[in-house]
Scaffold this active site. Structure first.
Site, PDB file in Angstrom:
ATOM      1  N   ARG A 226      -6.214  21.534 -23.712  1.00 40.75           N
ATOM      2  CA  ARG A 226      -6.523  20.794 -22.471  1.00 40.75           C
ATOM      3  C   ARG A 226      -7.521  19.497 -23.191  1.00 40.75           C
ATOM      4  O   ARG A 226      -8.466  19.909 -23.906  1.00 40.75           O
ATOM      5  CB  ARG A 226      -7.496  21.784 -21.632  1.00 40.75           C
ATOM      6  CG  ARG A 226      -6.458  22.395 -20.688  1.00 40.75           C
ATOM      7  CD  ARG A 226      -5.930  21.680 -19.610  1.00 40.75           C
ATOM      8  NE  ARG A 226      -4.895  22.273 -18.657  1.00 40.75           N
ATOM      9  CZ  ARG A 226      -3.743  22.477 -19.002  1.00 40.75           C
ATOM     10  NH1 ARG A 226      -2.998  22.101 -20.110  1.00 40.75           N
ATOM     11  NH2 ARG A 226      -2.808  22.952 -18.048  1.00 40.75           N
ATOM     12  N   HIS A 274       1.458  14.917 -22.703  1.00 33.13           N
ATOM     13  CA  HIS A 274       1.111  16.236 -22.234  1.00 33.13           C
ATOM     14  C   HIS A 274       2.590  16.904 -22.336  1.00 33.13           C
ATOM     15  O   HIS A 274       3.157  17.401 -21.551  1.00 33.13           O
ATOM     16  CB  HIS A 274       0.523  16.442 -20.995  1.00 33.13           C
ATOM     17  CG  HIS A 274       0.004  17.882 -20.712  1.00 33.13           C
ATOM     18  ND1 HIS A 274      -1.230  17.782 -20.011  1.00 33.13           N
ATOM     19  CD2 HIS A 274       0.507  18.820 -20.793  1.00 33.13           C
ATOM     20  CE1 HIS A 274      -1.364  19.382 -19.812  1.00 33.13           C
ATOM     21  NE2 HIS A 274      -0.400  19.934 -20.172  1.00 33.13           N
TER      22      HIS A 274
END
Ligand code: NDP
Length: 311
Positions: A226, A274
């Site tokens: 993250r 991502h």
């Protein structure tokens, strides 16, 4: 007959997921948000960033499955009643996909590809002696399902691998460290740092200036957990300074990465949208359905998130 399942995601394909869920449990009534039908009939939800309040509006909801491994968005939704268990997705296929991504990123840094990509753009031929992988210590922060799989894959191709987590863990062939006391020695021996931590109040900005400067000078960083676990301002400064020579970033504090962010134009930074790993519907739907079965029989549910811990 199980109660209806609500599918709520604006990112994932409802057709593929409905088909996969139906293949695993033909009698399952799948509703796709925002078409809820009678909310009282919905007992389970498979959700990724559901609109705030949507899950809380289901009076008979018994289980929420987070459509992904990272639960930071769903735990941030304060409207979800605390008594409803939250499960996460995470299976061998997702873990292998992540391990392959990490291996790709580590090899790209280890084999000098960042330099060679720059050289190609300049039509410049320069040969640098490749180094053996046993000479390049890799450290993986977060050695759960995904980080553990990545650490094992890297070790299997000859890298000296260490892992760092919250609690002590033993993984064959991997040197493990844990907790605050284990962080400094873990970083000091690591030349390529892979960050695969969940985002929790404890891990936010855990890779800060201090951590970056505990790595040997010229270290490389891969972040595919993250964005918020790395202090991006500190990373930017460390990249400009040369303390961090190269980075592969799949996750960012703000996604999509803003168009004016300096990372976009840094040759030593690979920006990815991502994309490291996903839950494949045909595989992950089996775990969703297994928990629906367990809900009916009263057996312990799988992959339940510890809300207090944050992952
Ligand atoms: P797990 O829950 O299986 O493992 C988490 C690991 O992080 C564990 O080793 C845990 O330690 C460690 N950890 C958690 N908090 C701390 C802390 N405060 N200090 C030190 N270590 C800590 O997670 P997964 O491996 O399944 O997934 C990791 C993350 O990857 C997800 O949370 C998600 O955010 C991200 N992700 C990214 C994707 C992408 O495409 N980029 C795709 C999927 C997931 P311990 O072993 O002690 O529990």
């Amino acid at each position: 007959m199980p109660g209806a399942l609500l599918f709520s995601s604006r990112l994932d394909d409802p057709v593929a997921w409905s088909a996969a869920l139906k293949a695993a449990l033909p009698e399952l009534d799948v509703r796709v948000s925002p078409e809820l039908g009678d909310p009282a009939e919905i007992e389970t939800a498979l959700a990724w960033k559901a609109p705030p309040g949507e899950l809380a509006s289901l009076p008979n909801l018994k289980l929420i499955t987070n459509l992904g491994a990272g639960v930071d968005p769903i735990l941030a939704d304060a409207t979800i009643p605390p008594h409803i268990p939250v499960a996460r997705l995470g299976d061998a296929v997702m873990a292998r996909m992540m391990a392959q991504f990490v291996t790709f990123a580590v090899l790209r840094h280890h084999r000098g590809n960042v330099r060679y990509e720059r050289q190609q753009r300049a039509r410049h031929w320069d040969y640098v002696l490749p180094r053996a992988s046993y000479d390049c210590p890799v450290g993986v922060m977060g050695i759960g399902l995904l980080g553990g799989a990545a650490a094992r894959m890297l070790a299997s191709i000859g890298f000296p691998v260490a892992g760092w987590g919250r609690s002590p863990r033993r993984i064959e062939g991997i040197e493990t460290f844990h907790g605050a006391a284990g962080l400094a020695p873990f970083l000091a021996r690591t030349e390529i740092l892979v960050v695969l931590l969940p985002l929790t109040p404890e891990t936010r900005h855990i890779v800060d200036r201090d951590a970056l400067y505990r790595l040997p000078r010229g270290a490389k960083l891969v972040n595919c957990g993250r964005g918020g676990t790395v202090d991006e301002a500190a990373l930017l400064a460390a990249l400009e300074d040369g303390q961090i020579a190269e980075a592969t970033l799949d996750v960012f504090e703000t996604e999509p990465l803003p168009a004016d962010h300096p990372f976009w134009r840094m040759e030593q930074v690979l920006v990815l949208p991502h994309t490291a790993s996903i839950a494949v519907p045909e595989v992950a739907a089996r775990d969703v359905v297994e928990n629906i079965r367990r809900l009916e029989t009263g057996e312990p549910l799988l992959n339940i998130v510890d809300r207090a811990r944050g992952y």
